[in-house]
Design a protein around this motif. Structure first.
Motif, mmCIF file in Angstrom:
data_model
loop_
_atom_site.group_PDB
_atom_site.id
_atom_site.type_symbol
_atom_site.label_atom_id
_atom_site.label_comp_id
_atom_site.label_asym_id
_atom_site.label_seq_id
_atom_site.Cartn_x
_atom_site.Cartn_y
_atom_site.Cartn_z
ATOM 1 N N GLY A 89 0.780 -1.227 0.000
ATOM 2 C CA GLY A 89 0.000 0.000 0.000
ATOM 3 C C GLY A 89 0.813 1.280 0.000
ATOM 4 O O GLY A 89 0.244 2.372 0.092
ATOM 5 N N LEU A 90 2.130 1.166 -0.130
ATOM 6 C CA LEU A 90 2.982 2.346 0.004
ATOM 7 C C LEU A 90 2.586 3.480 -0.950
ATOM 8 O O LEU A 90 2.437 4.630 -0.548
ATOM 9 C CB LEU A 90 4.444 1.967 -0.237
ATOM 10 N N GLY A 91 2.404 3.166 -2.231
ATOM 11 C CA GLY A 91 2.120 4.206 -3.203
ATOM 12 C C GLY A 91 0.650 4.391 -3.514
ATOM 13 O O GLY A 91 0.295 5.170 -4.414
ATOM 14 N N LEU A 92 -0.222 3.704 -2.784
ATOM 15 C CA LEU A 92 -1.655 3.794 -3.054
ATOM 16 C C LEU A 92 -2.274 5.002 -2.371
ATOM 17 O O LEU A 92 -1.798 5.436 -1.320
ATOM 18 C CB LEU A 92 -2.356 2.522 -2.567
ATOM 19 N N PRO A 93 -3.349 5.549 -2.933
ATOM 20 C CA PRO A 93 -4.017 6.691 -2.294
ATOM 21 C C PRO A 93 -4.657 6.276 -0.971
ATOM 22 O O PRO A 93 -4.937 5.097 -0.733
ATOM 23 C CB PRO A 93 -5.065 7.104 -3.323
ATOM 24 N N ALA A 94 -4.918 7.265 -0.145
ATOM 25 C CA ALA A 94 -5.489 6.992 1.179
ATOM 26 C C ALA A 94 -6.840 6.315 1.089
ATOM 27 O O ALA A 94 -7.197 5.506 1.952
ATOM 28 C CB ALA A 94 -5.597 8.298 1.967
ATOM 29 N N PHE A 103 5.483 7.893 -6.464
ATOM 30 C CA PHE A 103 5.991 6.702 -7.149
ATOM 31 C C PHE A 103 7.512 6.614 -7.026
ATOM 32 O O PHE A 103 8.072 5.517 -6.929
ATOM 33 C CB PHE A 103 5.583 6.736 -8.621
ATOM 34 N N ALA A 104 8.191 7.757 -7.028
ATOM 35 C CA ALA A 104 9.653 7.748 -6.906
ATOM 36 C C ALA A 104 10.098 7.107 -5.600
ATOM 37 O O ALA A 104 11.125 6.416 -5.545
ATOM 38 C CB ALA A 104 10.195 9.174 -7.005
ATOM 39 N N VAL A 105 9.342 7.309 -4.536
ATOM 40 C CA VAL A 105 9.668 6.678 -3.256
ATOM 41 C C VAL A 105 9.374 5.181 -3.321
ATOM 42 O O VAL A 105 10.170 4.356 -2.865
ATOM 43 C CB VAL A 105 8.877 7.334 -2.110
ATOM 44 N N ALA A 106 8.239 4.840 -3.919
ATOM 45 C CA ALA A 106 7.878 3.423 -4.031
ATOM 46 C C ALA A 106 8.921 2.636 -4.808
ATOM 47 O O ALA A 106 9.265 1.506 -4.452
ATOM 48 C CB ALA A 106 6.504 3.295 -4.687
ATOM 49 N N ILE A 107 9.450 3.236 -5.876
ATOM 50 C CA ILE A 107 10.421 2.504 -6.689
ATOM 51 C C ILE A 107 11.782 2.464 -5.998
ATOM 52 O O ILE A 107 12.582 1.554 -6.236
ATOM 53 C CB ILE A 107 10.505 3.101 -8.110
ATOM 54 N N SER A 108 12.045 3.418 -5.106
ATOM 55 C CA SER A 108 13.270 3.360 -4.304
ATOM 56 C C SER A 108 13.201 2.197 -3.311
ATOM 57 O O SER A 108 14.211 1.549 -3.017
ATOM 58 C CB SER A 108 13.478 4.671 -3.557
ATOM 59 N N ILE A 109 12.004 1.960 -2.796
ATOM 60 C CA ILE A 109 11.786 0.789 -1.945
ATOM 61 C C ILE A 109 12.078 -0.483 -2.743
ATOM 62 O O ILE A 109 12.720 -1.420 -2.254
ATOM 63 C CB ILE A 109 10.334 0.778 -1.428
ATOM 64 N N LEU A 290 9.439 0.691 -15.934
ATOM 65 C CA LEU A 290 10.262 1.407 -14.958
ATOM 66 C C LEU A 290 10.658 0.489 -13.810
ATOM 67 O O LEU A 290 11.773 0.575 -13.273
ATOM 68 C CB LEU A 290 9.510 2.626 -14.424
ATOM 69 N N ARG A 291 9.757 -0.404 -13.443
ATOM 70 C CA ARG A 291 10.081 -1.341 -12.361
ATOM 71 C C ARG A 291 11.131 -2.361 -12.805
ATOM 72 O O ARG A 291 11.933 -2.823 -11.987
ATOM 73 C CB ARG A 291 8.811 -2.034 -11.873
ATOM 74 N N VAL A 292 11.145 -2.723 -14.091
ATOM 75 C CA VAL A 292 12.198 -3.606 -14.591
ATOM 76 C C VAL A 292 13.540 -2.873 -14.569
ATOM 77 O O VAL A 292 14.585 -3.478 -14.283
ATOM 78 C CB VAL A 292 11.861 -4.114 -16.007
ATOM 79 N N ALA A 293 13.532 -1.582 -14.887
ATOM 80 C CA ALA A 293 14.759 -0.799 -14.761
ATOM 81 C C ALA A 293 15.269 -0.849 -13.322
ATOM 82 O O ALA A 293 16.489 -0.921 -13.075
ATOM 83 C CB ALA A 293 14.507 0.647 -15.189
ATOM 84 N N ALA A 294 14.337 -0.844 -12.361
ATOM 85 C CA ALA A 294 14.724 -0.960 -10.953
ATOM 86 C C ALA A 294 15.266 -2.354 -10.637
ATOM 87 O O ALA A 294 16.098 -2.507 -9.739
ATOM 88 C CB ALA A 294 13.546 -0.627 -10.044
ATOM 89 N N PHE A 295 14.799 -3.380 -11.357
ATOM 90 C CA PHE A 295 15.417 -4.704 -11.234
ATOM 91 C C PHE A 295 16.899 -4.610 -11.604
ATOM 92 O O PHE A 295 17.766 -5.158 -10.924
ATOM 93 C CB PHE A 295 14.739 -5.724 -12.163
ATOM 94 N N ALA A 296 17.171 -3.921 -12.713
ATOM 95 C CA ALA A 296 18.552 -3.777 -13.174
ATOM 96 C C ALA A 296 19.390 -3.015 -12.157
ATOM 97 O O ALA A 296 20.563 -3.333 -11.930
ATOM 98 C CB ALA A 296 18.582 -3.066 -14.528
#
Length: 579
Positions: A89-94, A103-109, A290-296
């Motif tokens: 639920g990190l990047g989901l709305p309240a 989203f930038a924080v979520a992808i850092s996670i 973008l999430r695959v880029a984060a895999f890399a």
């Protein structure tokens, strides 16, 4: 095995740099203290729960027996800890019981979890995108049934697109939906489905791209369907796993072949409008890229940490005074270590920069959406190609040991190879960039991106470091060439389009290198600024990496792109002087 340590300082800094370059990101709900707390908690999850299972997972892999997939010991418990802590639920709305983080924080996670245990983290990737799709296109009933279970992690989800005969050609999909006695069913076969079968959760929801009951040939007749492994009313839903791939890496991430409807039909629900499947899937795919880029990034960071640790203790050869020395003191090894650090850092900056536009694009901000569309194929392809090369360099630093299955560098190298294929190859990304983005709007979106880079380069008037001035000069020259090549791409026609398709990857990689050098330079200028308050050593490394990247990688990328795409090259091809 190197003990993974989450690079919290680097992640915080990258988030700050990306925010400075995007007004929308700066205006978002981005409380630094809250983000720091989240990053710290995730680092503990990554280091203490995910990472200890990494080598074990590679060694033991998943087992397939009698249509059942069993994951390595500890994986189910690790997933349960992740889910119960509410990370989905990190990047989901309240309104969806989320924390509404950018989203930038979520992808850092994601970076930390990817570095710690890429096989396990891959199973987490589709869930946020699936939640967004169901929230946007689902009926009220579908939202009530599926969203709470996906958000809580009670159920997982897959993206079931690929078929044996189709591959990336979605128009060749043969899996079909049909209506029988008023009920909707799916029949067909899907292959290479990441985490398509497992024992982490009881139920798995498959997002199946299939031909509508009366769907036209090609992509226009495709719809998206929700097909749970277990029927909502109970019992099996005629979704059968017939095997998992024996891969060179990611051995504890089960990649399944699935058969739908072998014994009467798998019950399905249409998501959204009929024949709108491709449009919906692209929403999911763009985020997934973008999430695959984060895999890399995860692969590169883990390989970098391993190489640094090994080079610091491996004694081999002698120094200038004739004394035995560790290999980290050898000039060529120092160069390789610097290349790994500079490129890993650049990957992180690129992902953070692109991710900073995601929330604005969701808010239907036109210019932000165009910028994200231009950046996505570049980031996906450049980061995955570069991440693999970083992992390969890691093997080189380990030497002969690195080529052994007993060495951790081997695992990171094997795992990083799939990123360039996953969610669209580099060639697919290049064609998307050139033909669906740049040529479609006459290069307008790309020119605005280049203009913003140019403005940034010129606005940092306080830069007086000779090394950073050198870097800026190099970037400006490369940017001028990139603009020239982009203008050339827009006007190509006829037989030259085939050449463009053949060599488009060189243009994309050059574009990515220019962006990476710009962001790395920008980071160095911010780290050097008196009001940034970063340690001298941190600032020194940022300047070193900016100089290294510009000196070592801009010229080769520019030369390859120019030789492949310049007018002179096309003229020679048409004259028959070269093939």
């Amino acid at each position: 095995m190197t003990v993974y340590q989450a690079p919290l300082e680097e992640i915080r800094f990258a988030l700050g740099v990306s925010r400075c370059m995007n007004d929308q990101a700066a205006a978002s709900n981005f409380e630094a203290d809250e983000v720091d707390a989240i990053l710290l908690q995730c680092s503990k999850l990554a280091e203490r729960v995910f990472s200890p299972l990494n080598a074990l997972g590679d060694r033991e892999g998943c087992r397939f027996e009698n249509v059942v997939v069993t994951t390595p010991p500890g994986f189910k418990d690790a997933y349960s800890i992740f889910a119960k802590a509410g990370w989905n639920g990190l990047g989901l709305p309240a309104r969806l019981a989320g924390q509404a983080m950018p989203f930038a924080v979520a992808i850092s996670i994601s970076e930390m979890l990817n570095s710690a245990n890429l096989s396990l983290a891959m199973g987490l990737m589709p869930t946020p995108g699936a939640i967004e799709l169901i929230d946007r296109f689902g009926s009220e009933r579908q939202k009530q049934i599926y969203l709470p279970r996906l958000i809580s992690g009670e159920w997982t989800v897959t993206m079931a697109l690929t078929e044996p005969q189709a591959g990336s050609d979605l128009g060749a999909i043969a899996t079909r939906a049909y209506v029988e006695e008023g009920s909707l069913f799916i029949k067909g076969r899907k292959s290479l489905i990441t985490w398509g079968e497992h024992d982490l959760t009881e139920n798995i929801v498959h997002l199946v791209l299939a031909r509508s009951p009366s769907g036209a040939p090609g992509v226009k007749g495709l719809s998206l369907y929700l097909v749970p492994k277990l029927r909502l009313e109970g019992g099996s839903n005629d979704v059968k796993c017939i095997g998992i791939e024996k891969k060179i890496g990611l051995k504890s991430s089960p990649t399944a072949s699935l058969v739908f409807g072998e014994n009467g039909g798998a019950t399905a629900e249409l998501l959204g409008k009929e024949n709108g499947g491709l449009e919906q899937m692209f929403i999911l795919l763009n985020q997934a890229r973008l999430r695959v880029a984060a895999f890399a990034l995860g692969s590169a960071e883990r390989a970098r940490q391993a190489a640094v640790g090994y080079a610091a203790v491996r004694v081999q050869g002698r120094d200038a005074q004739g004394k035995p020395t560790v290999i980290a003191n050898h000039p060529d090894v120092r160069r390789m270590l610097t290349s790994m650090e500079a490129r890993t850092e650049a990957i992180r900056f690129l992902i953070a920069y692109a991710a900073s536009f995601v929330d604005g694009a969701h808010a239907s901000l036109a210019e932000t959406k165009v910028r994200l569309e231009i950046l996505t194929p570049i980031v996906k392809a450049w980061c995955t190609e570069t991440g693999f090369d970083v992992a390969s360099t890691g093997v080189q630093i380990f030497g002969g040991l690195g080529y052994s299955e007993e060495c951790e560098a081997s695992q990171y190298f094997r795992e990083a190879r799939v990123h360039m294929i996953y969610e669209g190859t580099t060639g697919v990304q290049a064609n998307d960039l050139i033909f669906r983005k740049i040529r479609l709007d006459g290069g307008c979106g790309a020119r605005k991106l280049f203009s913003s880079i140019e403005t940034s380069l010129m606005s940092e008037s306080s830069v007086d470091d000779p090394g950073l001035l050198f870097v800026r000069e190099k970037i400006c020259a490369s940017l001028a060439l990139l603009k020239e090549l982009t203008d050339s791409i827009v006007v190509q026609n006829g037989a030259r389009l085939a050449r463009l398709r053949a060599n488009g990857a060189h243009y994309l990689m050059f574009s990515g290198t220019v962006l990476a050098c710009w962001l790395t330079w920008l980071a160095a200028t911010r780290a050097t600024a008196s009001d940034t308050r970063v340690a001298d050593e941190f600032s020194r490394r940022k300047r070193k990496n900016a100089r290294f990247l510009a000196a070592q990688y801009l010229a080769p990328a520019a030369a390859l792109a120019e030789s492949a795409l310049s007018s002179r090259m096309f003229d020679l091809c048409e004259a028959g002087e070269i093939e």
